[in-house]
Design a protein around this motif. Sequence first.
Motif, short mmCIF file in Angstrom:
data_model
loop_
_atom_site.label_atom_id
_atom_site.label_comp_id
_atom_site.label_asym_id
_atom_site.label_seq_id
_atom_site.Cartn_x
_atom_site.Cartn_y
_atom_site.Cartn_z
N LYS A 499 -6.08 2.51 -3.25
CA LYS A 499 -7.12 2.21 -4.25
C LYS A 499 -6.70 1.04 -5.14
O LYS A 499 -7.50 0.17 -5.45
N ALA A 500 -5.41 1.03 -5.52
CA ALA A 500 -4.90 -0.05 -6.36
C ALA A 500 -4.99 -1.38 -5.64
O ALA A 500 -5.36 -2.40 -6.24
N ALA A 539 8.97 8.10 -0.03
CA ALA A 539 10.01 9.00 0.48
C ALA A 539 11.30 8.84 -0.32
O ALA A 539 12.16 9.72 -0.33
N HIS A 540 11.44 7.69 -1.00
CA HIS A 540 12.65 7.40 -1.78
C HIS A 540 12.41 7.51 -3.28
O HIS A 540 13.36 7.59 -4.06
N SER A 541 11.15 7.46 -3.70
CA SER A 541 10.85 7.46 -5.13
C SER A 541 9.51 8.14 -5.36
O SER A 541 8.64 8.13 -4.48
N ASN A 542 9.35 8.73 -6.53
CA ASN A 542 8.06 9.38 -6.83
C ASN A 542 7.06 8.42 -7.46
O ASN A 542 5.93 8.80 -7.75
N GLN A 543 7.49 7.17 -7.69
CA GLN A 543 6.60 6.20 -8.32
C GLN A 543 6.65 4.88 -7.58
O GLN A 543 7.71 4.44 -7.13
N LEU A 544 5.48 4.27 -7.44
CA LEU A 544 5.37 3.00 -6.75
C LEU A 544 4.51 2.08 -7.59
O LEU A 544 3.51 2.51 -8.18
N ILE A 545 4.92 0.81 -7.71
CA ILE A 545 4.10 -0.17 -8.44
C ILE A 545 3.51 -1.12 -7.41
O ILE A 545 4.21 -1.60 -6.52
N ILE A 546 2.20 -1.34 -7.50
CA ILE A 546 1.51 -2.27 -6.60
C ILE A 546 1.20 -3.54 -7.39
O ILE A 546 0.47 -3.50 -8.38
N ASP A 547 1.79 -4.66 -6.96
CA ASP A 547 1.60 -5.95 -7.64
C ASP A 547 0.71 -6.87 -6.81
O ASP A 547 0.80 -6.89 -5.57
N LYS A 548 -0.11 -7.65 -7.49
CA LYS A 548 -0.82 -8.73 -6.82
C LYS A 548 0.19 -9.77 -6.38
O LYS A 548 1.02 -10.23 -7.16
N SER A 549 0.17 -10.14 -5.09
CA SER A 549 1.17 -11.10 -4.58
C SER A 549 0.56 -12.49 -4.46
O SER A 549 -0.64 -12.61 -4.23
#
Length: 549
Positions: A499-500, A539-549
């Motif tokens: 969604k992000a 699988a390695h972290s409970n948080q993910l940041i989605i950045d505009k690339s």
Amino acid sequence: ILVLTYPIIGNYGVPAEDEIDPHGVLKHFEWTEGITLAGLVVGEICETPSHWRQTKTLSKWMEEQGVPGISNIDTRSLTKKIRENGTVLGRIVQGNLKIPLNISNYKFSDPNERNLVAECSVKKVQNYNPNAKLRICAIDCGLKLNQIRCFLSRDVGVDLVPWNAKLDVQKYDGLFLSNGPGDPVMCKETIKEIRRWLKECDKPVFGICLGHQLLSSAIGCKTYKMKYGNRGHNLPCIHHGTGRCFMTSQNHGFAVDVSTLPPDWEPLFTNANDKTNEGIIHKEKPYFSVQFHPEHTAGPQDLEILFDAFLEVVKNHKMKNISETNIKRKLIEKLSYTPKPGSIPEIKPRKVLILGSGGLSIGQAGEFDYSWITSYKALKEDKIQTILINPNIATVQTSKGLADKVYFLPLTREYVEQVIKSERPNGVLLTFGGQTALNCGVELEKAGIFKKYNVKILGTPIQSIIETEDRKIFAERIAEIGEEVAPSRAVFSVTEALKAAEILGYPVMARAAFSLGGLGSGFASNKNELMTLAEQALAHSNQLIIDKS
């Protein structure tokens, strides 16, 4: 000709050249007329930049501006020659060369023989924020636009005048002397006008870089050409009023001979490395200047506060509040620092525990491996005993003769607590072991282990570590200080990640929080790539940041 020693150049590309702010100032550039270099020398040029603001490659931009560049050069070897011989004349030659070269066949242009300031200065007055209550006359000697931005962000009006303009002393509330290229002795007309300003009024004066040298020349100081010059970020300068050291951004090849200062002037800053003068200040009147760039971009922002001090004095002078126009006292007030209670140990640590890295392959993670040596030397100078936990045998950290004692143990809460219980250190450093040490330190703090054994966290506060590792909190803190970063969203599931990405638009970059070596992080150009990436990262972290690339 500019030589850059960083391994790869151009990977960010070039942003839009026509974006302006509400005052009509270019948003992404430091001057209005393109590239002012004669040529650029790099080791490797990147022709596939990746940045959300980039519109073209560095090569394309230089081609449009008619500026030559050369790559695949051993720039570090070239830098060694410059360091041995000082700043030298150079030339980029195209075509096949006969070796050995006959240098006499080539002509070399010495820029110091030209009035570079006259070449790059504006030709007519430019007005900014015309309705402001305070108005500053800024002499353009090759000004960086961020100096204008620093005034405009403080709701001050600026008239940018040519380098040789006749100054209207009555029209302005203060005088600003910009940076610029070349030898200050070439700017005789500017020096004459500054001298006239100082003679006809006592309105505040502030100079930066070349502006510092011009103010110094106007009061009778001598300047000289340095062998190398000071160029780059994080150059330490000592403020005489407080004794504090500040990190600065610099780019100059000339310096002021402080021994020629008149008796009613004194040094303001001194370079901690080469002891050259970095600023002067009048003992009573509101005149001062600095050799470095407090307006940064890029570089440390610590001393942008000099603009605040200058403008407060300008305002008080205009209001005839004479008791508040002492710039020397004002700077001491602003540059003084009182540590937060509890931030500095009341008793100097006698024994410090250092959390090293997790398991590594040979050659990995050299940055914090070598940074540990610097911290070790500093601790040794203060006769502080060092205890290191690091499971790696073949690393610099665990080399014989460094730490007083080394525990070859995994960096886990259980093992570290055992060492603390046995050794009883009264201080701990968490920032010399990469992600493993940071995560372990956060876990120990949350579990109350440091408090239980009365171990003081030294250096970076634990809350700062938590806030920088939590991607969402970090983005919020960056926004609080007004820094622009790529649009982003913090997510906790694959569905939220998708969604992000729809909101931000592809391509995107996914970054896992509290993740060793950035495990699971990467780029995604479409939904399927992001789905695979997000599953791996979460699988390695409970948080993910989605950045505009």
